[in-house]
Design a protein around this motif. Sequence first.
Motif, PDB file in Angstrom:
ATOM      1  N   GLN A  17      -0.689   7.114  -6.356  1.00  0.00           N
ATOM      2  CA  GLN A  17      -1.700   7.893  -5.624  1.00  0.00           C
ATOM      3  C   GLN A  17      -3.041   7.155  -5.607  1.00  0.00           C
ATOM      4  O   GLN A  17      -4.105   7.767  -5.600  1.00  0.00           O
ATOM      5  N   LYS A  18      -2.956   5.827  -5.608  1.00  0.00           N
ATOM      6  CA  LYS A  18      -4.143   4.980  -5.615  1.00  0.00           C
ATOM      7  C   LYS A  18      -3.918   3.821  -4.645  1.00  0.00           C
ATOM      8  O   LYS A  18      -2.775   3.429  -4.379  1.00  0.00           O
ATOM      9  N   PRO A  19      -5.020   3.246  -4.097  1.00  0.00           N
ATOM     10  CA  PRO A  19      -4.859   2.087  -3.220  1.00  0.00           C
ATOM     11  C   PRO A  19      -4.250   0.904  -3.964  1.00  0.00           C
ATOM     12  O   PRO A  19      -4.429   0.746  -5.174  1.00  0.00           O
ATOM     13  N   GLU A  75       0.811  -1.217   0.000  1.00  0.00           N
ATOM     14  CA  GLU A  75       0.000   0.000   0.000  1.00  0.00           C
ATOM     15  C   GLU A  75       0.849   1.274   0.000  1.00  0.00           C
ATOM     16  O   GLU A  75       0.563   2.214  -0.777  1.00  0.00           O
ATOM     17  N   GLN A  80       0.595   4.035  -3.039  1.00  0.00           N
ATOM     18  CA  GLN A  80       0.200   5.422  -2.796  1.00  0.00           C
ATOM     19  C   GLN A  80       1.285   6.392  -3.260  1.00  0.00           C
ATOM     20  O   GLN A  80       0.988   7.465  -3.803  1.00  0.00           O
TER      21      GLN A  80
END
Length: 439
Positions: A120-122, A112, A116
């Motif tokens: 910038q995403k799960p 994770e 990120q």
Amino acid sequence: MHQNLYLYFRRLGHALLIISTICLLVCIVGYQTFDPVLWGWSGILLLIVGSLLLIVPGRLREHVAHQNNDICQQQATTRGWSAWLLGVVLTGFYVLLYWFPYTLQGLVFALEPLSQWLRQKPSDHWFVYGAFYTLAVMLMGVHALLKYRNNRYHLIRTCSVIFFQLGFAFILPGLLLAFNKPEFYFSYFWPLKYDYLFPSTVGYLVDNGAALGVFMVFWGAVVSFVATPVLTYFYGKRWYCSWVCGCGGLAETAGDPYRHLSDKSRKAWQWEVAIIYPILGFVIITTLALWVNSWSGGSLLGDLSGGFARTYGFFIGSIFSGVIGVGFYPIMGNRVWCRFGCPMAAYLGILQKHFSRFRITTNGGQCISCGNCSTYCEMGIDVRWYAQKGEPIIRSSCVGCGICAHVCPRGVLKLENGPRNDRYAGTILIERDSLQILS
């Protein structure tokens, strides 16, 4: 390298890999109890260090002429118990990835922070797959660089596949997501990335990517139908299969120790022809059917074209390319997917066979029939048969990896991009009866 120091590094490397496996298992199974980030990244870092401790001293210790010594006597590279165990682990991983992704939730949580930071995403199970895939190419890329360190062609080729996998197949798609753009792999093209020319994908890219999405569609179409024929005409299919493609990149790095396991029999060649070209035809028919259905608003084919796409995605995109294509490395060699299933390889092979300048020339008068070239051909080509007769090797399946030329002790083989005139002409052999020394 001193023998005692080498043994120390080897034992330490094995110990770190065992500890790494334990950490990763704790991350996968016990992520609800233990910190998955701590255990996951501990396992990954130990995996990197342990692998390098085994790879670097082991490759540097061997002379460049002895890199393949004992490869046909080791359990791991001769379909021994350890090879079967690795095959089961790899196959099991792909089964979990495709159909039971929730079982990998611990690794998803572990990565994770990286997801990120980069996207910038799960994180999700596909990001986990991409990260470990890239790591495998990089680690075993070090192995290939050291193994073939005396050959400039292989050094550049290995650096190329590492660059395209890390940059174009991992970092760049992540950065696109970070900027709220569609995820896109610029190093994969139709028909390998079969859905890139499907109406739904084209519409998604154009609607969500604006000008960049239009460029993505344009890029994919131009590379598939213009750049691919042109580059294949000049360089053969090797420009993609051995230099750019992520599937080929994994095969040339992580799969390199298993290249000699490819089936060289005529029956295997017959199966190759009988499978790979129908798969290419399936992709073409499915793509055309989807566009016909899109233009007709579904009035002509209904859900038939969608059924074609789902069928291909399940049997070819998942089972063949993933479960079998990589999981069977230790048993059937490193190019099972490329040889029997890849539609891009079939497309490139047709171009290479009939419209390319590429060939491998042979100097039959120098061949001593050692068989090294055939043994290490990952595509199952009986190279020695051509070399003994002095005939050029012009085969649709050849990916131009150049290993046959590398392992030849007499310099019989040479990769060339010569003119198409007399492309099939062999070298002139001087028969023994032609030498009248005493006359």
